[in-house]
Design a protein around this motif. Structure first.
Motif, PDB file in Angstrom:
ATOM      1  N   VAL A  57       0.728  -1.429   0.001  1.00 46.39           N
ATOM      2  CA  VAL A  57       0.406  -0.531   0.264  1.00 46.39           C
ATOM      3  C   VAL A  57       0.641   0.959  -0.392  1.00 46.39           C
ATOM      4  O   VAL A  57       2.018   1.387   0.787  1.00 46.39           O
ATOM      5  CB  VAL A  57      -1.017  -0.099   1.193  1.00 46.39           C
ATOM      6  CG1 VAL A  57      -1.423   1.256   1.017  1.00 46.39           C
ATOM      7  CG2 VAL A  57      -1.931  -1.100   0.873  1.00 46.39           C
ATOM      8  N   ARG A  74      -5.354  -9.500  -5.204  1.00 48.74           N
ATOM      9  CA  ARG A  74      -4.499 -10.363  -4.324  1.00 48.74           C
ATOM     10  C   ARG A  74      -3.985  -9.647  -4.299  1.00 48.74           C
ATOM     11  O   ARG A  74      -3.366  -8.494  -5.299  1.00 48.74           O
ATOM     12  CB  ARG A  74      -4.058 -11.862  -5.355  1.00 48.74           C
ATOM     13  CG  ARG A  74      -5.398 -13.099  -5.205  1.00 48.74           C
ATOM     14  CD  ARG A  74      -5.583 -13.456  -3.727  1.00 48.74           C
ATOM     15  NE  ARG A  74      -5.123 -14.205  -3.179  1.00 48.74           N
ATOM     16  CZ  ARG A  74      -5.559 -14.311  -1.633  1.00 48.74           C
ATOM     17  NH1 ARG A  74      -6.039 -13.827  -0.919  1.00 48.74           N
ATOM     18  NH2 ARG A  74      -4.305 -15.278  -0.800  1.00 48.74           N
ATOM     19  N   LEU A  75      -2.539 -10.000  -3.379  1.00 50.85           N
ATOM     20  CA  LEU A  75      -1.429  -8.744  -3.362  1.00 50.85           C
ATOM     21  C   LEU A  75       0.389  -9.521  -4.333  1.00 50.85           C
ATOM     22  O   LEU A  75       1.028  -8.545  -4.730  1.00 50.85           O
ATOM     23  CB  LEU A  75      -0.640  -9.078  -1.949  1.00 50.85           C
ATOM     24  CG  LEU A  75      -2.250  -8.305  -0.350  1.00 50.85           C
ATOM     25  CD1 LEU A  75      -2.932  -9.739  -0.238  1.00 50.85           C
ATOM     26  CD2 LEU A  75      -1.294  -7.821   0.304  1.00 50.85           C
ATOM     27  N   LEU A 128     -11.294  -7.085  -2.667  1.00 53.57           N
ATOM     28  CA  LEU A 128     -10.163  -6.183  -1.850  1.00 53.57           C
ATOM     29  C   LEU A 128      -9.741  -5.261  -2.559  1.00 53.57           C
ATOM     30  O   LEU A 128      -9.797  -4.832  -3.216  1.00 53.57           O
ATOM     31  CB  LEU A 128      -8.783  -7.265  -1.451  1.00 53.57           C
ATOM     32  CG  LEU A 128      -9.087  -8.748  -0.836  1.00 53.57           C
ATOM     33  CD1 LEU A 128      -7.810  -9.513  -1.423  1.00 53.57           C
ATOM     34  CD2 LEU A 128      -9.765  -9.309   0.256  1.00 53.57           C
ATOM     35  N   ALA A 129      -9.417  -3.936  -1.200  1.00 52.66           N
ATOM     36  CA  ALA A 129      -9.454  -3.016  -0.904  1.00 52.66           C
ATOM     37  C   ALA A 129      -7.981  -2.458  -0.122  1.00 52.66           C
ATOM     38  O   ALA A 129      -8.491  -2.946   1.090  1.00 52.66           O
ATOM     39  CB  ALA A 129     -10.453  -2.749  -0.729  1.00 52.66           C
ATOM     40  N   PRO A 131      -6.108  -0.376   3.357  1.00 55.33           N
ATOM     41  CA  PRO A 131      -7.569   0.443   4.484  1.00 55.33           C
ATOM     42  C   PRO A 131      -8.042   1.406   3.941  1.00 55.33           C
ATOM     43  O   PRO A 131      -7.116   2.910   3.006  1.00 55.33           O
ATOM     44  CB  PRO A 131      -6.571   0.715   5.544  1.00 55.33           C
ATOM     45  CG  PRO A 131      -5.127  -0.320   5.030  1.00 55.33           C
ATOM     46  CD  PRO A 131      -5.319  -0.609   3.560  1.00 55.33           C
ATOM     47  N   ARG A 138     -17.777 -10.068  -2.499  1.00 51.14           N
ATOM     48  CA  ARG A 138     -16.677 -11.260  -2.810  1.00 51.14           C
ATOM     49  C   ARG A 138     -18.039 -12.274  -3.962  1.00 51.14           C
ATOM     50  O   ARG A 138     -18.978 -12.345  -3.617  1.00 51.14           O
ATOM     51  CB  ARG A 138     -17.250 -11.739  -1.043  1.00 51.14           C
ATOM     52  CG  ARG A 138     -16.201 -11.117  -0.340  1.00 51.14           C
ATOM     53  CD  ARG A 138     -14.883 -11.669  -0.618  1.00 51.14           C
ATOM     54  NE  ARG A 138     -14.224 -11.398   0.662  1.00 51.14           N
ATOM     55  CZ  ARG A 138     -13.099 -11.307   0.529  1.00 51.14           C
ATOM     56  NH1 ARG A 138     -12.262 -12.032   0.472  1.00 51.14           N
ATOM     57  NH2 ARG A 138     -12.115 -10.866   1.605  1.00 51.14           N
TER      58      ARG A 138
END
Lengths: 437, 440
Positions: A57, A74-75, A128-129, A131, A138
């Motif tokens: 982030v 995903r990351l 996903l996001a 913060p 979903r």
């Protein structure tokens, strides 16, 4: 120090020579082409690390790898391409999508000629996001089981995915929503597929059926032959990579410079960027080179009688009409390691109608909702050796290669029926052949 | 949904209703673990707690504390990483809430060494040991055995076969180098590190992994942390790994943030990590870390640190390591990284001088060769000064304080001159021995 220099001294070989690996361990899909030059070696491993990088982030002290999101799936790349292999579908509604995503669109044609993104959720559900930013919702996968009976009495349980959604944060998707669930594909041998000339694909379509997808080449600002993606909706590996960074990780690049937020997603639009672009051209170059120069597993057990018998059946059943064993390639314009010759990918890279059962009802450029690009089969025999969990077909519904065969319909229905009606020894031989790839 | 759409959607049936299986709680975990590690814990935790949606936020250890003090404040529930220094720093700032741990199952210690916070603000969740990764096939070409002790790879027969990570550039390496220093003592330890470096290719934070060098046959042995080696072996690489008797461990921890918005879910996650089910995941072939639960190790365990400590007590003190790691990194860079070619040449000359002296039995030549070695082993920092709080503070603060940085650079210049002078002197002394022996 002679050994590492050998490829340089010998020069690049033609076709897939120098691109095959005998490694059969869980690292089989992560091997560099033996023709990788000493000059490219550091770039290759830099690309490998970026492919495995967990993105951060923004802002972050590690400002070369920040800019995740604001919305994403995903990351890291490796999350959906575990060990560079294929992803998998969730086991059921209780499990999140871990190596899978859902494409979205509404009826119509987008500005680039592709699918028309949903006005609020865009062209992909980002679950996903970061913060402070609201994730979109979903996707949930249920399965409806049915049984297919094969000659000799074997019964195969087939699971048909049923998609639903929970926690949609920007309202319902609407009744005209088009969805398509996708698992991550394996990523080796892509440089070789890129080197198959366009005119070979067009000639193949004319002579043997199938369709070339015509898609939008962002860098050239022109229409081009599509060859990557399950609908052949990307013209180049570079664009495929940049699109995945953008859609799956929320990482911008010079090809996709705008953050992945729609007008309705206010917090998303206001989130801090990791740079303009977040993925530099040098980083994109490195990932591209890495994926271009990943070796393809060599075939195994090719002299075994059942494997040879299976190979003959693969042809006689008609599988090889689309899963073409051999394709010619030309010199790659930017990768001297890839030279004119031939490769054995078991695909024609063309679109084919695979019937109602596999249809997603979501057109993509020229690809209809029933059409899919023939999946390359090289290396498929090691998929389950490499991955902890793997799925087959575009949405991972098939848990085994046999299930994948039995889902084929449309143009592939005759081949599927020959397989289904074959005696168990023949079916086993055909599967043994596929295991040898 | 119209008939046309239903027809088009026949492949993937679609339900637009909101699914009933909505998760009731959310959990945000900050970590620096790679995807292969956190994804398996994420998946297993969500299977055990389907009522919790787990989101992972990723930060490198050095960037985690600033994030938790600023942008992540009030947004993160759990910090989970292998960074003892960061945990001690954040605990001292009061950023964690106490955990309840069953010490009958989770002792928080290995032998004499404490793994977990005595005030239970953060808890150990796994360990990793340092050791030697080898490619037996590469070593066999030179007729060398698989090394088992640090000193084995200081032997000149391993010249050119060793990979040594640079501690100022590779995350796990400071701890590993200090493990050698604490086990062997300040002077003997640096001598050993110096001799290993003379045989080694240095590995920095570039794109290649230690295992890449070994797999490519470009080296035969690497000093490394166990999970890189053990995971590669579990994935089919033809390697061997040995824990030296004077080993040490790196620990990872978990803590629940004091301002966690989902503290209950955070405590569930922390409890899961230390549970038998959570610890079992450490044995995954892509993870291969050591459990902090003694009951995780069966009689057939490949390695049991709890059993190991009874046989061969550990000598590594992690708190001491944290205090002096910046100093050690700086000293390593001046001795090794900044003058690697000269260091190799100096050791080569000294070793040749020692061999020449030994071959003649000339006592004076032998003494002169020994003097050359002593010159080469000189250090600009005495053992007592290595734990001097004032000196340690200079290096510890250098990234945050301009005055400390200026002082650290001045000291480094002195060290650089010191090592340059002594390497040159040792080389001259060694050459004199060679000339003397040749002239007999």
């Amino acid at each position: 120090m002679l050994l590492p220099l050998l490829p340089c001294l010998l020069g690049a070989a033609s076709g897939d020579d120098g691109f095959r690996t005998a490694v059969t361990s869980r690292e089989a899909f992560a091997q560099p082409a033996s023709s990788l030059s000493e000059t490219d070696r550091p770039v290759f491993f830099h690309g490998r690390n970026l492919f495995r990088q967990v993105w951060i982030v923004a802002p972050a002290d590690d400002d070369t790898v920040d800019g995740l999101g604001p919305v994403y799936n995903r990351l890291s790349c490796i999350a959906c391409h575990g060990k560079n292999g294929r992803g998998f579908a969730p086991a059921g509604p209780q499990e999140e999508l871990r190596a899978m995503l859902v494409r979205l669109s509404v009826p119509g044609v987008g500005a680039d000629g592709g699918p028309l993104p949903h006005p609020v959720y865009g062209d992909q559900l980002n679950e996903l996001a970061i913060p402070g930013v609201t994730a979109e919702g979903r996707a949930v996968v249920h399965y409806d089981d049915h049984i297919v009976e094969l000659a000799g009495g074997e019964r195969v349980v087939m699971r048909r995915p049923v998609l639903s959604f929970r926690g949609l944060q920007f309202g319902p998707l609407g009744g005209d929503i088009e969805t398509s669930a996708r698992i991550g594909p394996a990523v080796y041998g892509l440089g070789l597929l890129e080197a198959v000339p366009d005119d070979v694909l067009e000639a193949r379509a004319r002579s043997h059926g199938g369709r070339v997808n015509r898609v939008w080449d962002v860098a050239r600002g022109a229409s081009a032959v599509g060859r990557f993606g399950v609908k052949a909706n990307q013209p180049t590996l570079r664009q495929q990579i940049a699109a995945a960074f953008h859609g799956d990780l929320g990482i911008t690049s010079t090809l996709f410079p705008a953050e992945n937020c729609t007008a309705a997603q206010v917090a998303c639009r206001q989130a801090e960027s990791g740079g303009a672009p977040e993925l530099t051209d040098d980083q994109l170059d490195a990932v591209e080179l890495y994926l271009q120069l990943l070796a393809v597993p060599d075939r195994r057990d090719i002299a075994q009688p059942d494997v040879r018998r299976g190979e003959a059946l693969f042809a006689s059943f008609g599988c090889a009409n689309c899963h073409v064993p051999e394709l010619p390639i030309a010199d790659h314009p930017r990768r001297p390691e890839i030279r004119t010759g031939s490769i054995r990918p078991y695909t024609d890279l063309l679109l084919h109608d695979l019937g109602d059962d596999l249809a997603d009802g979501r057109p993509d450029f020229l690809a209809s909702g029933r059409e899919w690009r023939t999946a390359p089969l090289w290396g498929i025999g090691l998929a389950e050796q490499v991955g902890d969990r793997v799925g087959y077909l575009h949405d991972g519904r098939a848990r085994t290669v046999q299930e994948a065969i039995l889902w084929h319909g449309g143009e592939a229905e005759p081949a599927r029926e020959r397989y289904r009606r074959a005696d168990p020894h023949e079916r086993r031989a055909l599967l043994r052949f596929l295991e040898s790839l | 949904m119209g008939g046309e759409l239903l027809r088009r959607m026949s492949g993937v049936a679609l339900l637009l209703m909101t699914a009933a299986a909505a998760a009731a709680d959310k959990l945000v975990v900050l970590t620096s673990y790679p995807e292969e590690v956190f994804a398996k814990f994420e998946s297993a935790f969500e299977r055990e707690h389907p009522d919790v949606d787990l989101d992972v936020v990723w930060r490198m250890p050095h960037d985690a504390a600033p994030f938790l003090r600023d942008a992540g404040r009030g947004a993160v529930d759990v910090y989970w990483a292998a960074s003892y220094r960061t945990f001690t720093t954040l605990a001292a700032e009061g950023r964690f809430q106490p955990l309840v741990v069953d010490r009958s199952q989770v002792p928080g210690r290995v032998g004499p060494f404490r793994l977990s916070d005595p005030e239970n603000r953060f808890e150990a969740v796994e360990m990793a040991g340092f050791g030697l990764l080898s490619a037996p096939r590469v070593l066999a070409v030179r007729g060398l055995a698989i090394p088992t002790e640090w000193s084995d790879v200081a032997d000149p027969r391993y010249d050119g076969l060793v990979v040594l990570p640079v501690p100022s550039r590779v995350g796990f390496a400071p701890n590993m180098i200090d493990t050698i220093l604490q086990a062997h003592g300040w002077h003997a330890g640096w001598s050993l590190v110096s001799r290993i470096a003379a045989n080694a290719k240095l590995m920095d934070a570039g794109s290649m992994f230690l295992t890449d060098e070994i797999a490519a046959g470009r080296a035969g042995v690497a000093l490394t942390i166990d999970f890189f080696a053990r995971s590669a072996i579990a994935n089919g690489a033809p390697f061997a790994f040995r824990y030296p008797s004077t080993g040490g461990y790196s620990f990872a921890h978990v803590a629940v943030l004091a301002d966690a918005p989902h503290a209950d879910a955070g405590r569930k996650f922390a409890a899961f990590l230390t549970s038998s089910a959570g610890q079992a995941l450490l044995g995954d072939r892509d993870i291969r870390k050591l459990s902090i639960r003694p009951d995780s190790y069966g009689a057939d365990a490949e390695f049991n640190p709890f059993a190991d400590t009874s046989a061969e007590p550990l000598r590594y003190e992690p708190d001491r390591g944290i205090r002096r790691y910046a100093l050690i990194n700086a000293l390593f860079d001046q001795l090794v990284t900044q003058r690697h070619a000269a260091l190799k040449a100096a050791w080569h000359a000294v070793r040749q001088a020692e061999q020449a002296a030994a071959s003649t039995g000339d006592a004076e030549a032998f003494a002169a060769a020994a003097a050359a070695r002593r010159t080469l082993e000189r250090l600009p920092v005495a053992a007592a000064d290595a734990d001097d709080a004032e000196l340690l503070a200079v290096f510890d603060m250098r990234r945050r304080d301009a005055t400390a940085e200026a002082r650290a650079k001045a000291i480094e210049t002195e060290w650089s001159d010191f090592f340059a002078r002594n390497l040159a002197e040792a080389t001259r002394q060694a050459e004199a021995v060679r000339v003397r022996v040749a002239g007999r």
